[in-house]
Scaffold this motif. Structure first.
Motif, PDB file in Angstrom:
ATOM      1  N   GLY A 372      -7.891 102.676   5.956  1.00 45.16           N
ATOM      2  CA  GLY A 372      -8.999 103.135   4.228  1.00 45.16           C
ATOM      3  C   GLY A 372      -7.640 104.185   3.416  1.00 45.16           C
ATOM      4  O   GLY A 372      -6.965 104.501   2.885  1.00 45.16           O
ATOM      5  N   GLN A 373      -9.184 104.558   1.543  1.00 46.57           N
ATOM      6  CA  GLN A 373      -7.885 105.457   1.488  1.00 46.57           C
ATOM      7  C   GLN A 373      -8.639 106.771   1.574  1.00 46.57           C
ATOM      8  O   GLN A 373      -9.659 107.013   1.854  1.00 46.57           O
ATOM      9  CB  GLN A 373      -8.144 105.453  -0.367  1.00 46.57           C
ATOM     10  N   SER A 388     -12.921 108.957  -1.303  1.00 49.46           N
ATOM     11  CA  SER A 388     -12.325 107.735  -1.060  1.00 49.46           C
ATOM     12  C   SER A 388     -12.553 107.399  -2.601  1.00 49.46           C
ATOM     13  O   SER A 388     -12.648 105.909  -2.819  1.00 49.46           O
ATOM     14  CB  SER A 388     -12.931 106.602  -0.626  1.00 49.46           C
ATOM     15  N   GLU A 391     -11.721 103.553  -3.825  1.00 55.85           N
ATOM     16  CA  GLU A 391     -12.898 102.780  -2.529  1.00 55.85           C
ATOM     17  C   GLU A 391     -14.243 103.116  -2.829  1.00 55.85           C
ATOM     18  O   GLU A 391     -14.572 102.580  -4.085  1.00 55.85           O
ATOM     19  CB  GLU A 391     -12.618 103.193  -0.856  1.00 55.85           C
TER      20      GLU A 391
END
Length: 516
Positions: A372-373, A388, A391
């Motif tokens: 993920g980010q 994040s 996202e």
């Protein structure tokens, strides 16, 4: 406001296609010196005279500062001018003030050598340019108005010096001692409009290499403002940028561009000057033809002299084509730097198999997973904060040493994150967590000492710090974020990014405001 959100997709696409007399502190001509260079108010005693010519040495000094007078509606700006011969105040002088951006009062001498006037801005947000003349001196200075500020803040201003240009400045952070200011993302073009392609009357495709927003160089790529910038050689003219990336194997012929725009992009640091402005720019970036740079530089503790450690986010360009496995998007890294000189984090080239490689690379922050980010890191004594962005737009905390070798604890979502709002860009100072909310306000909350960030009971009431204006008006501040704070000579100052609506698109700049 994150230029790297598109970068992995961007380069995968490349591979698949084959190879007035008032001086604004954001000058139209980036090569011109900035006259607006004095500090906010008189908090730290560092003010700049308007000129240093031999003739001026015989004239009294004229120092100009701003204070905020809080009112319902638009706040009033108190413009305080101090006229002196050495340490002797000059009383009874004729001091005048003019501005095209508000209604202004006459000037009153409130004490020997101190002259005060008031400006009521025409608009709730934007630049207010003020010209003060007295004693043979002229000072041009710019205030920044916002529609809402916490009562504990004074009058904001654009950061003076060589930081702000008509180009794109994003992701700024000041060192805790106020001596250094980092701008992780600088590009000469209107990067936001180039990325999204929606700022023109007729929207273009995203990252269109032929779009004006991806080619018009509004800011500098050489000279005092942005020396030694990677990719500067790709700026063919003020309206043409050559989109290529030889360092990773895309060496395009003259006149032929890659199918996506690659405007030059780099990170810079600046040093505080005696007058409170920031100058002496130096690079903190990769050597990659100006196509790739980290974002969210944050100081891991205070610098020791010119030695510092930075944490930051980066989408690893070495794996842009999946040569080393699936992309994990933006991940977090750390690296020692020497402030005041160029820091090249790695130099890209292509190996015998055609894969991007570097001669060196920053160390990874030891999170349990890079899936993920992860972006915009901040470091406290007990762990790592990050978001994040791109996202879910939430805040996270992982306990442990962000620059150590032991794996950090599993990240937890900070309880200040809510489904109805986008929280990004965390920063910790004085027991409070500061963050951007929906890119329209900067907010903060006090954390109970040692409290679990995942628990709502850990956090005090949210406090509004600064706010943008919900507007599309040219000159208005339409977004705000990236808070960081310094303490210098007993004065706390918040630095932040603000976005001006222009007649052709958007202009991101760095602002600051002193605490009352």
């Amino acid at each position: 406001m994150r230029n790297l959100l598109f970068f992995s997709t961007l380069l995968v696409a490349c591979y698949s296609e084959s190879p007035t007399d008032l001086i604004d502190p954001l000058p139209v001509d980036p090569g011109d010196p900035i006259a607006d260079s004095s500090d906010v108010g008189f908090g730290d005693g560092e003010e700049l005279d308007s000129t240093d010519s031999e003739l001026a040495l015989a004239l009294p000094t004229l120092l100009v500062g701003f204070d905020r007078v809080e009112l319902e509606g638009n706040d009033i700006i108190a413009v305080t001018s101090k006229l002196a011969n050495g340490t002797t105040p000059v009383s009874g002088a004729v001091v005048t003030i003019t501005t095209p951006d508000g209604i202004y009062s006459t000037v009153t001498e409130t004490s020997p050598g101190t002259y005060v006037a008031y400006v009521l801005p025409h608009q709730p947000s934007g630049h207010v340019r003020v010209r003060v003349a007295g004693g043979g001196r002229v000072v041009n200075k710019t205030a920044l108005t916002l529609p809402d500020l916490g009562p504990h803040w004074n009058q904001p201003e654009p950061v003076p010096g060589l930081v702000n240009t008509a180009g794109y400045e994003d992701s700024a952070e000041v060192s805790p001692d106020g001596e250094w200011l980092l701008v992780s993302d600088y590009s000469p073009v209107d990067m936001i409009c180039c990325i999204f392609g929606t700022c023109g009357a007729t929207p273009t495709t995203q990252l269109n290499p032929a779009a004006p927003h991806c080619n018009n160089s509004l800011g500098p790529v050489t000279g005092n403002y942005r020396p030694r910038m990677p990719g500067a050689n790709r700026v063919i003219s003020s309206t043409v940028i050559h989109d290529e990336a030889p360092s990773i194997g895309y060496d395009m012929p003259d006149g032929v561009d890659l199918p996506v725009a690659l405007a030059p992009l780099a990170g810079y640091g600046f040093r505080r000057q005696a007058d409170g402005s920031f100058a002496q720019p130096f690079l903190i970036t990769f050597s990659a033809n100006g196509i790739s740079t980290p974002f969210g530089y944050t100081f891991v503790g205070s610098p020791t002299g010119t030695a510092a450690t930075l944490a930051f986010a980066y989408d690893d360009l070495r794996n842009v084509r999946g040569d080393y496995g699936p992309s994990t998007l933006n991940d977090l890294y750390h690296n020692p730097v020497t402030l005041g000189v160029d820091n090249i984090l790695g130099t890209f080239s292509v190996d015998a198999q055609g894969r991007p490689v570097t001669d060196r690379f920053p160390a990874s922050v030891p999170l349990p997973t890079n899936a993920g980010q992860q972006g915009n890191p901040a470091v406290s004594s007990d762990g790592l904060w990050f978001d994040s962005e791109n996202e879910a737009e939430d805040l996270f905390f992982a306990a442990g040493n962000a620059v150590g070798t032991a794996t950090l604890a599993t990240p937890v979502k900070v309880a200040l994150s809510t489904p109805a709002r986008k929280e990004t860009q965390p920063y910790v100072h004085g027991g409070r967590l500061y963050f951007a909310a929906d890119q329209s306000t900067i907010r903060s909350s006090a954390r109970a000492p040692g409290g679990n960030p995942a628990l709502a009971s850990t956090w005090g009431p949210e406090r509004l710090e600064l706010a943008a204006e919900p507007t599309t008006r040219v000159g208005g501040v339409i977004a705000i974020g990236e808070p960081s704070l310094s303490v210098r000579a007993g004065v706390t100052t918040m630095y932040f990014i603000y976005v001006l609506q222009t007649s052709t698109g958007l202009n991101l700049n760095v602002g600051r405001v002193n605490a009352r």
